[in-house]
Write a protein that holds these residues in place. Structure first.
Motif, PDB file in Angstrom:
ATOM      1  N   LEU A  97      -9.066  -5.596   4.155  1.00  0.00           N
ATOM      2  CA  LEU A  97      -7.964  -4.642   4.279  1.00  0.00           C
ATOM      3  C   LEU A  97      -7.440  -4.547   5.699  1.00  0.00           C
ATOM      4  O   LEU A  97      -6.277  -4.196   5.910  1.00  0.00           O
ATOM      5  CB  LEU A  97      -8.420  -3.265   3.792  1.00  0.00           C
ATOM      6  N   CYS A 151      -4.005  -2.985   8.375  1.00  0.00           N
ATOM      7  CA  CYS A 151      -4.196  -1.633   7.876  1.00  0.00           C
ATOM      8  C   CYS A 151      -5.379  -1.010   8.597  1.00  0.00           C
ATOM      9  O   CYS A 151      -6.383  -1.686   8.844  1.00  0.00           O
ATOM     10  CB  CYS A 151      -4.450  -1.680   6.377  1.00  0.00           C
ATOM     11  N   THR A 164      -4.883  -4.692  -4.119  1.00  0.00           N
ATOM     12  CA  THR A 164      -3.924  -4.223  -3.115  1.00  0.00           C
ATOM     13  C   THR A 164      -2.850  -5.259  -2.803  1.00  0.00           C
ATOM     14  O   THR A 164      -2.148  -5.137  -1.795  1.00  0.00           O
ATOM     15  CB  THR A 164      -4.661  -3.844  -1.823  1.00  0.00           C
ATOM     16  N   ILE A 194       0.829  -1.203   0.000  1.00  0.00           N
ATOM     17  CA  ILE A 194       0.000   0.000   0.000  1.00  0.00           C
ATOM     18  C   ILE A 194       0.863   1.252   0.000  1.00  0.00           C
ATOM     19  O   ILE A 194       0.499   2.271  -0.567  1.00  0.00           O
ATOM     20  CB  ILE A 194      -0.943  -0.020   1.205  1.00  0.00           C
ATOM     21  N   VAL A 244      -6.942   3.783   4.625  1.00  0.00           N
ATOM     22  CA  VAL A 244      -7.969   3.536   3.616  1.00  0.00           C
ATOM     23  C   VAL A 244      -9.300   4.043   4.142  1.00  0.00           C
ATOM     24  O   VAL A 244      -9.587   3.952   5.342  1.00  0.00           O
ATOM     25  CB  VAL A 244      -8.081   2.028   3.283  1.00  0.00           C
ATOM     26  N   SER A 245     -10.106   4.601   3.245  1.00  0.00           N
ATOM     27  CA  SER A 245     -11.464   5.021   3.580  1.00  0.00           C
ATOM     28  C   SER A 245     -12.419   4.435   2.552  1.00  0.00           C
ATOM     29  O   SER A 245     -12.209   4.588   1.341  1.00  0.00           O
ATOM     30  CB  SER A 245     -11.574   6.543   3.606  1.00  0.00           C
ATOM     31  N   LEU A 268      -5.115   9.518   1.767  1.00  0.00           N
ATOM     32  CA  LEU A 268      -5.393   8.109   2.010  1.00  0.00           C
ATOM     33  C   LEU A 268      -6.003   7.495   0.761  1.00  0.00           C
ATOM     34  O   LEU A 268      -6.373   8.195  -0.175  1.00  0.00           O
ATOM     35  CB  LEU A 268      -6.308   7.916   3.225  1.00  0.00           C
ATOM     36  N   ILE A 269      -6.093   6.186   0.747  1.00  0.00           N
ATOM     37  CA  ILE A 269      -6.711   5.485  -0.373  1.00  0.00           C
ATOM     38  C   ILE A 269      -8.224   5.558  -0.210  1.00  0.00           C
ATOM     39  O   ILE A 269      -8.770   5.118   0.801  1.00  0.00           O
ATOM     40  CB  ILE A 269      -6.247   4.024  -0.424  1.00  0.00           C
ATOM     41  N   THR A 270      -8.899   6.107  -1.189  1.00  0.00           N
ATOM     42  CA  THR A 270     -10.352   6.270  -1.132  1.00  0.00           C
ATOM     43  C   THR A 270     -11.006   5.234  -2.043  1.00  0.00           C
ATOM     44  O   THR A 270     -10.666   5.117  -3.217  1.00  0.00           O
ATOM     45  CB  THR A 270     -10.752   7.684  -1.563  1.00  0.00           C
ATOM     46  N   ILE A 271     -11.960   4.496  -1.472  1.00  0.00           N
ATOM     47  CA  ILE A 271     -12.687   3.452  -2.194  1.00  0.00           C
ATOM     48  C   ILE A 271     -14.169   3.800  -2.162  1.00  0.00           C
ATOM     49  O   ILE A 271     -14.744   4.005  -1.088  1.00  0.00           O
ATOM     50  CB  ILE A 271     -12.454   2.070  -1.559  1.00  0.00           C
ATOM     51  N   VAL A 313      -8.618   1.045   8.695  1.00  0.00           N
ATOM     52  CA  VAL A 313      -9.636   1.276   7.673  1.00  0.00           C
ATOM     53  C   VAL A 313     -10.772   2.092   8.267  1.00  0.00           C
ATOM     54  O   VAL A 313     -11.320   1.735   9.316  1.00  0.00           O
ATOM     55  CB  VAL A 313     -10.182  -0.057   7.117  1.00  0.00           C
TER      56      VAL A 313
END
Length: 648
Positions: free
Chosen positions: A227, A232, A411, A28, A275-276, A205-208, A234
């Protein structure tokens, strides 16, 4: 219900938040460096390259704590013996500079620097300290927001003038001698302001984003489960609750879009999340409520229901939010979504990954067996495979499992670890949830009950298909049937288990949705009962007519306005081998109300099962012969005593 209070977080919790990202995987870390080069995100994916530091705390004569941070490797004895007077002077100077800097920043916040498309009236710009929550609570120097159709312009203007507001953010010019900022949409403008004030938290951050007509909440929680095992931190925002990766809450505020979502992402960054995951509303997507967020991964679930007008597709709107180097995860079986994803991948330079169940997708789940509410399957990606079991939704959420597994593959997680993480989530409230009393004998002597929130024709169809599939796996019961008196033997007749559906419609359902409900109720269940929520009772008759418009045999449906009585009637009429499916009737205005509504429906179903078990036990022990009535020796002794049963 808050599990923790933001105002009462201890220093230890905050310190653990700042250090919680040190366990992130290198994969990541590499992902962020590739997708967001030059970003200012917190270095929580590996060891820091900065030299070690040490914090020293002491008390000054005024009684306040002063904390200084110095490098451990450069600390000398002379620095340790520095006079307290010098330290106090430096601390006072630092506090003075901080106050001056904060005052200067507060006084020089210009609206023109936060909004790109804005026009000003009664001035060239607006300088404000913050945004007032309401005109009644406005303080001098704050910006007041006028929401067209919700606020009274006369009262808002008077409150703004009397309380010394710096200006008004509005969509139309108001007749007031006060600076005004004219924008196209106040909600989108507020989101843009919050995004720039918090320094674009979506870039840290990683946005999903999870979008689709069905299965969004299940996919979001499954993705979070995958995740977290990286490990990580989350954060997520769903209909069942939200979390900043440390504090989980299901309160009365629903984090969906706009400025509230920006604040949630900012809290996640402060908590050290990497991550969000955001469950995205289709209607808000079409209105542009997520335009201030750049997504790294978009997961499409369910089906693209489309619309009857010429507006944009919600899924295509979500594709437009994906930044360069992002990933689209779409179902292989839906050609319409797949073609739109291919077009977006070619024009936006993003990657496309497909998933599916029993097909040739990039990430697929091959079903081995589905018995007794357990799905046994093989998770496959390229030449790798892993066997997994899932109890979620009685094994009917295979597509959601495949979608979450695709996120894990993107990921760069090992496939066995993904399969193990997917098995941890066993049940979610209101998502084809099995309602039981906890007593084995009571559950065996009552019909099986499944509870689903519904909300759209696609979700209702999924619940009905899952219930029908589960009933087909139930063996038919054999009951003796007595032949006429001249026959010399008996035969057994096979009774097929039947599906009873209790559907609660809402006043928010349009005419086309109600007609689709009618078609589904007539074609899929064996018996159907139409009801509504308590607040929708005054409009139940008109809504029922809308459902009956999609039915040919209108006499086959039973109408019961009270939802509790509708459930009780279906539960009483169903046999122990049948299944009762309860759909809808849940207040989904915010997570707390949804959970309370689900608990209330569960209590009604449990009470019905317990009453039925008590009646069964009472019939199993009939009264003694002394308590039986004396036989009738009158003239009508040869006539049967008939009683008309009306079913009530």
């Amino acid at each position: 219900m808050k599990l923790d209070s933001r105002e009462q977080r201890s220093t230890t919790t905050i310190h653990s938040r700042q250090q919680g990202g040190d366990e992130m995987r290198h994969a990541i870390d590499q992902w962020l460096s590739q997708t967001k080069p030059g970003g200012t995100f917190r270095s929580s994916f590996g060891s820091s390259t900065l030299p070690p530091h040490e914090a020293v705390k002491w008390n000054d004569p005024s009684g306040s704590n002063v904390q200084t941070v110095r490098r451990v490797d450069q600390t000398t004895a002379s620095e340790q013996l520095q006079s307290r007077a010098t330290k106090l002077a430096r601390a006072d100077k630092a506090r003075t500079n901080q106050r001056a800097e904060a005052k200067r920043d507060a006084s020089t916040t210009r609206l023109s620097g936060l909004l790109e498309k804005v026009r000003f009236f009664s001035g060239s710009d607006i300088e404000f300290t913050s945004i007032a929550k309401s005109p009644e609570t406005c303080e001098p120097g704050q910006l007041v927001v006028y929401r067209l159709g919700n606020d009274c312009p006369v009262e808002l203007i008077s409150q703004a003038l009397a309380r010394g507001a710096a200006g008004i953010l509005t969509e139309q010019i108001l007749p007031a001698p006060i600076p005004q900022a004219i924008v196209a949409d106040t909600d989108r403008a507020l989101a843009e302001i919050r995004s720039k004030q918090t320094d674009r938290p979506d870039q840290k951050l990683i946005t999903i984003g999870v979008v689709g007509s069905a299965g969004k909440t299940v996919t979001a929680f499954l993705t979070a489960s995958v995740l977290r095992d990286i490990p990580c931190r989350v954060a997520y925002q769903t209909d069942l609750g939200s979390s900043d990766s440390v504090v989980t809450e299901a309160g009365t505020a629903k984090v969906t879009n706009g400025a509230s979502l920006i604040d949630a992402l900012s809290d996640a960054v402060d908590a050290g999340a990497a991550v969000s995951i955001t469950e995205m509303d289709s209607a808000q997507l079409r209105l542009g409520a997520y335009d201030q967020i750049e997504l790294d991964i978009v997961v499409v679930t369910g089906r693209d229901a489309g619309s009857n007008d010429f507006g944009p597709s919600p899924i295509e709107c979500a594709f437009e939010l994906v930044g360069q180097g992002g990933v689209l995860i779409v179902p292989e079986s839906n050609q319409r979504i797949l073609s739109a994803a291919h077009a977006a991948a070619q024009t936006q330079n993003i990657e496309l990954v497909t998933y599916g169940v029993d097909n040739a997708a990039d990430v697929s789940i091959r079903t081995i067996s589905q018995e007794d509410g357990t799905l046994t399957a093989m998770l496959r990606h390229e030449s790798r495979a892993a066997v997994m079991e899932s109890f979620l939704g009685r094994g009917h959420f295979a597509e959601c499992l495949a979608a979450a597994a695709a996120v894990g593959v993107v990921t760069e997680n090992p496939l066995p670890q993904i399969a193990e993480s997917l098995c941890k989530l066993r049940e979610l409230p209101g998502r084809f949830e099995a309602i039981t009393t906890g007593d084995w004998e009571t559950d065996q002597n009552n019909p099986a009950v499944r509870l689903d929130i519904g909300g759209s024709p696609e979700r209702v169809k999924f619940a009905l298909q899952a219930a029908r599939c589960e009933l087909l796996q139930t063996p038919a019961s054999s009951i003796p049937m007595t032949l006429p008196m001249h026959a010399s033997s008996q035969a057994n007749a096979t009774k097929r288990p039947q599906l009873w559906c209790v559907l609660a419609v809402s006043e928010n359902d349009d005419a086309d949705t109600l007609m689709q409900y009618g078609h589904l109720l007539e074609s899929m269940p064996d018996h159907c009962v139409l009801t509504c929520a308590e607040k929708d009772k005054p409009k139940f008759l008109s809504m029922s007519h809308g459902v009956l418009d999609g039915i040919q045999n209108v006499a086959a449906m039973r109408l019961v306005a009270d939802p509790n009585r509708a459930i009780q009637w279906a539960h009483t009429e169903a046999s122990s081998d049948d299944m009762v499916l309860v759909i809808g009737g849940v207040d989904r205005s915010h997570p707390d109300s949804e959970r309370r509504s689900l608990d209330a429906v569960t209590q009604v179903i449990t009470a019905c099962a317990e009453e039925r078990q008590q009646a069964r036990q009472a019939n199993a022990h009939p009264a003694s012969t002394n308590d039986l009535p004396a036989p009738n020796n009158g003239s009508d002794s040869g006539q049967p005593n008939l009683k008309l049963f009306d079913g009530n």
